[in-house]
Enzyme design. Structure first.
Site, PDB file in Angstrom:
ATOM      1  N   GLU A  35       5.532  16.724  22.845  1.00  0.00           N
ATOM      2  CA  GLU A  35       5.085  17.387  24.062  1.00  0.00           C
ATOM      3  C   GLU A  35       4.191  18.550  23.619  1.00  0.00           C
ATOM      4  OE1 GLU A  35       8.101  19.109  26.598  1.00  0.00           O
ATOM      5  OE2 GLU A  35       6.578  19.831  27.990  1.00  0.00           O
ATOM      6  N   ARG A 262      19.019  15.145  15.170  1.00  0.00           N
ATOM      7  CA  ARG A 262      18.087  16.234  14.969  1.00  0.00           C
ATOM      8  C   ARG A 262      18.348  16.879  13.611  1.00  0.00           C
ATOM      9  NH1 ARG A 262      15.120  19.376  18.664  1.00  0.00           N
ATOM     10  NH2 ARG A 262      15.190  17.835  20.304  1.00  0.00           N
ATOM     11  N   LYS A 272      10.612  24.694  19.794  1.00  0.00           N
ATOM     12  CA  LYS A 272       9.329  25.272  20.185  1.00  0.00           C
ATOM     13  C   LYS A 272       9.527  26.459  21.116  1.00  0.00           C
ATOM     14  CE  LYS A 272       7.924  21.105  21.055  1.00  0.00           C
ATOM     15  NZ  LYS A 272       7.252  19.982  21.694  1.00  0.00           N
TER      16      LYS A 272
HETATM   17  P1  ATP Z   1      11.615  21.322  20.755  1.00  0.00           P
HETATM   18  O1  ATP Z   1      12.985  21.653  21.210  1.00  0.00           O
HETATM   19  O2  ATP Z   1      11.240  22.019  19.514  1.00  0.00           O
HETATM   20  O3  ATP Z   1      10.588  21.459  21.826  1.00  0.00           O
HETATM   21  P2  ATP Z   1      11.484  18.572  21.338  1.00  0.00           P
HETATM   22  O4  ATP Z   1      12.367  17.474  20.890  1.00  0.00           O
HETATM   23  O5  ATP Z   1      11.541  18.984  22.747  1.00  0.00           O
HETATM   24  O6  ATP Z   1      11.701  19.779  20.364  1.00  0.00           O
HETATM   25  P3  ATP Z   1       9.081  17.069  21.339  1.00  0.00           P
HETATM   26  O7  ATP Z   1       7.682  17.530  21.248  1.00  0.00           O
HETATM   27  O8  ATP Z   1       9.553  16.479  22.595  1.00  0.00           O
HETATM   28  O9  ATP Z   1       9.984  18.309  20.956  1.00  0.00           O
HETATM   29  O10 ATP Z   1       9.428  16.138  20.107  1.00  0.00           O
HETATM   30  C1  ATP Z   1       8.646  15.096  19.605  1.00  0.00           C
HETATM   31  C2  ATP Z   1       9.532  14.206  18.765  1.00  0.00           C
HETATM   32  O11 ATP Z   1      10.088  14.937  17.666  1.00  0.00           O
HETATM   33  C3  ATP Z   1      10.691  13.678  19.571  1.00  0.00           C
HETATM   34  O12 ATP Z   1      10.879  12.316  19.287  1.00  0.00           O
HETATM   35  C4  ATP Z   1      11.857  14.494  19.084  1.00  0.00           C
HETATM   36  O13 ATP Z   1      13.053  13.809  19.238  1.00  0.00           O
HETATM   37  C5  ATP Z   1      11.488  14.782  17.637  1.00  0.00           C
HETATM   38  N1  ATP Z   1      12.125  16.002  17.153  1.00  0.00           N
HETATM   39  C6  ATP Z   1      12.034  17.214  17.713  1.00  0.00           C
HETATM   40  N2  ATP Z   1      12.791  18.106  17.044  1.00  0.00           N
HETATM   41  C7  ATP Z   1      13.371  17.436  16.017  1.00  0.00           C
HETATM   42  C8  ATP Z   1      14.275  17.792  14.972  1.00  0.00           C
HETATM   43  N3  ATP Z   1      14.722  19.040  14.830  1.00  0.00           N
HETATM   44  N4  ATP Z   1      14.666  16.825  14.121  1.00  0.00           N
HETATM   45  C9  ATP Z   1      14.208  15.583  14.242  1.00  0.00           C
HETATM   46  N5  ATP Z   1      13.362  15.176  15.197  1.00  0.00           N
HETATM   47  C10 ATP Z   1      12.942  16.086  16.085  1.00  0.00           C
HETATM   48 MG    MG Z   2      10.781  18.415  24.512  1.00  0.00          MG
END
Ligand code: ATP
Ligand code: MG
Length: 559
Positions: A35, A262, A272
């Site tokens: 995202e 995660r 983020k």
């Molecule tokens: P954040 O909480 O940092 O915004 P998010 O999962 O909402 O993380 P996205 O941009 O939606 O962020 O994530 C893109 C991809 O990266 C998704 O498939 C997500 O599951 C994966 N991802 C995000 N954070 C992690 C993590 N700490 N470990 C492994 N994969 C991750």
């Molecule tokens: Mg997200």
């Protein structure tokens, strides 16, 4: 299980099973779906390494798909940064896609669902909707609008689309089951109204799809075979499948959502939202501050793509969330830089040494090896003269026999140069040592092959010639947080655990070969650590960032 199977992680095992059960190899397709609401961090690196790694392993395409369904938080700046980071890590996406590419298709499908009685417009407040959701043990309550006529639903949905309704006035909900044991199946919201411009579709849309509705359908449109996401989406899988079943026939290729844990890194945050707070509150310089867990921050600090990929591969994929110690990542950084970073000499806490038997005006350019780990790296010359700098803590007036550095009456070898002996100290009025007077052995020049040059002396020190040294700003970084998991304590704000000493700025004295060092070049400052030229460094205004300290050094810093 065959021998070969044993080496597979559980994600690879899922794929192998699918291939055995009829998936064709050329049907495999993956995606990385960020995202664009912030910069990528080390957690994303795991997901990138997984998805693109599978692409390489199975020779399958991997799409970079921006999950851009929330214009309130998303920006073009983040899209650009994400693309740069994925490329920098060394991966190539097959296609660059956006959930927003599918807004029209998603809308058309939603209209079809309304017509089939699978969706309805709810005109309650979000609070009322939340109250009716029930609890995991109590069924929810149906909305009074649940049985609106198809005509009324179509009319209201169109009014929402045209921006004729206010934010929060209506939502479109899937009509599933208010008594489902899975709370996500209790008539989830598909669309909300947002009177906000989108970074790609501008003002074309006033309604925006929710994650669950957009994500699976995007996978379906792109024929993604395996949609890997983090474990918190496990309960979403039922909804993912339900939505796809509404827009496809059983003969269509069905994407599969599977979950992995995660990854968290110690002494930092990987979210983020939290990283954005550090930026907004100016606790760090920006998203690419070298202390950040962002990929751009790590790049600026001097971490390499190979180090990050090796780290991600080594921690692998798992089914349980865990915290990986930062030192594990640092290990891979050192391992990679050890092979590639040129060795140079720099003194960060200088003490002047005067070599009293070396002629006043004389200077010599001595040969120095650029990298003992890389035969192709060649040599360079470093200047030597009567006055040099060594590190303050490499000298003591008195020390015990285990102190292998310089002490009064003792000898050390100067790297690439001569053996010197400390004869006396000069102190200021407060008793601080300001100079050490030494003599050198002219026959002991390194590499000269003389008996004297091969004499055994315990310590070897780095140094720079005082009159040739160039000054630079050197940023010494430490962990950004004082505790392993700053966001583990739900009672406390993670910002309470900021390390107030995460950055120390010093003036370094560097050998002159570094005058032309360019942004993002890596070096090993011998005995001190790996350093990287900052992106804003300039020839007359050099700035170096400490990437990581050395674990071993050829003259131990400790006694
Ligand atoms: P954040 O909480 O940092 O915004 P998010 O999962 O909402 O993380 P996205 O941009 O939606 O962020 O994530 C893109 C991809 O990266 C998704 O498939 C997500 O599951 C994966 N991802 C995000 N954070 C992690 C993590 N700490 N470990 C492994 N994969 C991750
Ligand atoms: Mg997200």
């Amino acid at each position: 299980m065959s021998e070969e199977k044993k080496g597979l992680n559980f994600i690879e095992q899922i794929i192998e099973e699918d291939l055995k059960n009829g998936y064709k190899k050329d049907e495999l397709k993956f995606r990385f779906p960020p995202e664009p609401n912030g910069y990528l961090h080390i957690g994303h690196a795991s997901s990138i390494n997984l998805n693109f790694g599978l692409g390489l392993k199975y020779n399958a395409p991997v799409n970079l798909r921006f999950d851009d369904t929330n214009p309130a938080k998303e920006e073009q700046e983040y899209v650009d940064a994400i693309k740069k980071d994925v490329e920098w890590l060394g991966f190539k996406w097959a296609e660059e896609r956006y959930a927003s590419d599918y807004f029209q298709q998603l809308y058309d499908w939603a209209v079809a669902m309304i017509k089939n009685g699978d969706a309805y417009v709810d005109s309650q407040t979000s609070e009322a909707i939340a109250e009716q959701k029930g609890t995991p043990t109590e069924p929810g309550v149906a909305s009074p609008y649940r049985d609106r006529s198809v005509e009324e639903n179509l009319q209201l949905f169109e009014a929402m689309k045209n921006g004729e309704t206010a934010e929060g006035e209506h939502v479109l909900r899937a009509k599933i089951d208010m008594a489902s044991p899975n709370m996500l199946m209790r008539d989830p919201i598909m669309y909300r109204t947002l009177h906000k411009a989108h970074h790609r579709t501008n003002n074309d849309w006033k309604i925006y799809p929710m994650y669950d509705w957009a994500h699976g359908e995007s996978d379906f449109i792109e024929s993604i075979s395996h949609s890997f996401c983090t474990l918190e989406f496990l309960p979403h899988r039922e909804l993912y499948n339900w939505f796809i079943s509404k827009v496809s026939t059983p003969q269509d290729f069905q994407p599969k959502q599977r979950e992995f844990a995660r990854r968290n890194l110690s002494h930092t945050v990987v979210s983020k939202r939290k990283l954005a707070q550090l930026v907004e509150k100016k606790i760090v310089e920006g998203w690419d501050d070298p202390r950040m867990s962002t990929i751009s921050g790590m790049r600026r600090r001097g971490y390499t793509p190979m180090a990050i990929r090796n780290f991600a591969t080594s921690i692998g994929v798992g089914k349980r969330e865990n915290v990986i110690d930062l030192s594990h990542l640092e290990h891979f950084v050192r391992e990679d830089l050890n092979k590639t970073a040129p060795r140079v000499m720099a003194v960060l806490d200088p003490l002047k040494v005067v070599i009293t038997n070396y002629e006043e005006e004389k200077e010599e350019w001595l040969e120095a090896e650029n990298n003992p780990e890389d035969e192709t790296a060649g040599n360079r010359e470093v200047p030597f003269s009567r006055e040099i700098y060594i590190e303050q803590d490499d000298f003591r007036e008195e020390a015990n026999r285990k102190f292998f550095r310089l002490k009064l009456g003792g000898e050390v070898r100067l790297k690439n140069a001569y053996i010197i002996k400390a004869e006396e100290v000069v102190k200021d009025d407060n008793g601080n040592i300001i100079e050490v007077h030494c003599t050198y052995d002219p026959k002991s020049k390194s590499g000269s092959g003389t008996e004297e040059s091969m004499r055994k002396v315990k310590g070897t020190l780095h140094w720079v010639s005082a009159k040739h040294a160039i000054k630079a700003q050197v940023n010494l970084y430490d962990r950004l947080f004082t505790v392993e998991s700053p966001d583990a304590d739900k009672e406390k704000d993670f910002l309470e655990f900021i390390n107030p000493n995460s950055l120390a700025i010093v003036t370094g004295y560097l050998e002159p070969s570094l005058a032309s060092a360019e942004a993002l070049q890596h070096f090993q400052f011998q005995r001190l650590g790996y350093f990287c030229v900052d992106k804003n460094s300039m020839e007359k205004n050099l700035v170096f960032n400490r990437t990581v300290t050395l674990r071993d050094s050829w003259a131990k810093k400790s006694n």
